[in-house]
Design a protein around this motif. Structure first.
Motif, PDB file in Angstrom:
ATOM      1  N   TYR A   8       0.861  -1.199   0.000  1.00 15.82           N
ATOM      2  CA  TYR A   8       0.000   0.000   0.000  1.00 15.82           C
ATOM      3  C   TYR A   8       0.881   1.228   0.000  1.00 15.82           C
ATOM      4  CZ  TYR A   8      -2.870   3.788   1.873  1.00 15.82           C
ATOM      5  OH  TYR A   8      -3.494   4.992   2.058  1.00 15.82           O
ATOM      6  N   ASP A   9       0.434   2.288  -0.675  1.00 12.62           N
ATOM      7  CA  ASP A   9       1.142   3.569  -0.577  1.00 12.62           C
ATOM      8  C   ASP A   9       0.157   4.711  -0.775  1.00 12.62           C
ATOM      9  OD1 ASP A   9       3.441   5.112  -0.104  1.00 12.62           O
ATOM     10  OD2 ASP A   9       3.754   5.426  -2.243  1.00 12.62           O
ATOM     11  N   VAL A  10       0.536   5.849  -0.261  1.00  7.91           N
ATOM     12  CA  VAL A  10      -0.271   7.066  -0.382  1.00  7.91           C
ATOM     13  C   VAL A  10       0.653   8.257  -0.545  1.00  7.91           C
ATOM     14  CG1 VAL A  10      -0.365   7.316   2.145  1.00  7.91           C
ATOM     15  CG2 VAL A  10      -2.088   8.451   0.741  1.00  7.91           C
ATOM     16  N   HIS A  11       0.241   9.205  -1.355  1.00  3.11           N
ATOM     17  CA  HIS A  11       0.971  10.472  -1.455  1.00  3.11           C
ATOM     18  C   HIS A  11      -0.012  11.627  -1.503  1.00  3.11           C
ATOM     19  CE1 HIS A  11       5.212   9.382  -1.955  1.00  3.11           C
ATOM     20  NE2 HIS A  11       4.740   8.260  -2.454  1.00  3.11           N
ATOM     21  N   ALA A  12       0.395  12.738  -0.888  1.00  7.07           N
ATOM     22  CA  ALA A  12      -0.372  13.971  -1.011  1.00  7.07           C
ATOM     23  C   ALA A  12      -0.169  14.528  -2.416  1.00  7.07           C
ATOM     24  CB  ALA A  12       0.101  14.982   0.037  1.00  7.07           C
ATOM     25  N   ILE A  42       4.137   2.348  -8.224  1.00  8.25           N
ATOM     26  CA  ILE A  42       5.390   1.587  -8.143  1.00  8.25           C
ATOM     27  C   ILE A  42       5.773   1.342  -6.684  1.00  8.25           C
ATOM     28  CG2 ILE A  42       7.900   1.720  -8.523  1.00  8.25           C
ATOM     29  CD1 ILE A  42       7.425   2.718 -11.274  1.00  8.25           C
ATOM     30  N   HIS A  43       5.547   2.317  -5.833  1.00  5.17           N
ATOM     31  CA  HIS A  43       5.888   2.133  -4.416  1.00  5.17           C
ATOM     32  C   HIS A  43       5.050   1.003  -3.801  1.00  5.17           C
ATOM     33  CE1 HIS A  43       7.472   6.545  -4.127  1.00  5.17           C
ATOM     34  NE2 HIS A  43       8.129   5.807  -4.999  1.00  5.17           N
ATOM     35  N   ALA A  44       3.771   0.957  -4.151  1.00  2.00           N
ATOM     36  CA  ALA A  44       2.921  -0.127  -3.636  1.00  2.00           C
ATOM     37  C   ALA A  44       3.399  -1.478  -4.175  1.00  2.00           C
ATOM     38  CB  ALA A  44       1.470   0.125  -4.020  1.00  2.00           C
TER      39      ALA A  44
HETATM   40 MG    MG Z   1       5.571   6.400  -1.676  1.00  2.00          MG
END
Ligand code: MG
Length: 161
Positions: A8-12, A42-44
């Protein structure tokens, strides 16, 4: 022998920044606030690969406190993550991702993303699924304040492929 991993990933999101998703630059007026290029998908995926092999998470391998990773192209992070996977004798069977983003529509970029990612991940584009949804105007994604991504990956001992 199979291993499954979840990420999982999140960005503002903020006006005037580039928006990279799935290794592709998305045309829009805002982008991800991040130490790297902020490619949430890609981070997820990296986190799911590391998770499948109990290698920790992306923050452990590529700390956002390190200058080495400042503004880094996340495709390089995925290449390095794939090196960890291959070094342990595993290959990807398939990956299934979901992106939550209110705008813009990323459907037109889907095929290009899967082509870019499949080359790095040594699988066919047909073995990569990238789904996208909005949050129906709800929450921080609905207010266009952020973007989220989830990834599930199945690995197989590569000598069994
Ligand atoms: Mg990230």
């Amino acid at each position: 022998m199979y291993r499954i991993g979840h990420g999982y990933d999140v960005h503002a999101l903020s006006e005037g920044l580039p928006l990279w998703i799935g290794g592709v630059k998305i045309e829009c007026s805002f982008g991800a606030v991040a130490h790297s290029d902020g490619d949430v998908l890609i981070h997820a995926i990296c986190d799911s690969l590391m998770g499948a092999l109990s290698l920790g998470d992306i923050g452990k391998h590529f700390p956002d406190t390190s200058y080495e990773f400042k503004n880094i192209d996340s495709k390089i992070l995925l290449e390095r993550t794939m090196s960890l996977v291959k070094a342990r004798g595993y290959a990807i069977v398939n990956v299934d991702c979901t992106l939550a983003l209110e705008a813009p529509k990323i459907g037109p970029y889907n095929s290009h993303m899967r082509d870019v990612l499949s080359a790095i991940m040594s699988i066919s584009p047909d073995d990569i699924s990238i789904k996208a949804t909005t949050r129906e105007g709800l929450g921080f994604v609905g207010r266009k304040e952020g973007v989220e991504a989830w990834s599930v990956v199945l690995l197989k001992k590569s000598n069994l492929l």
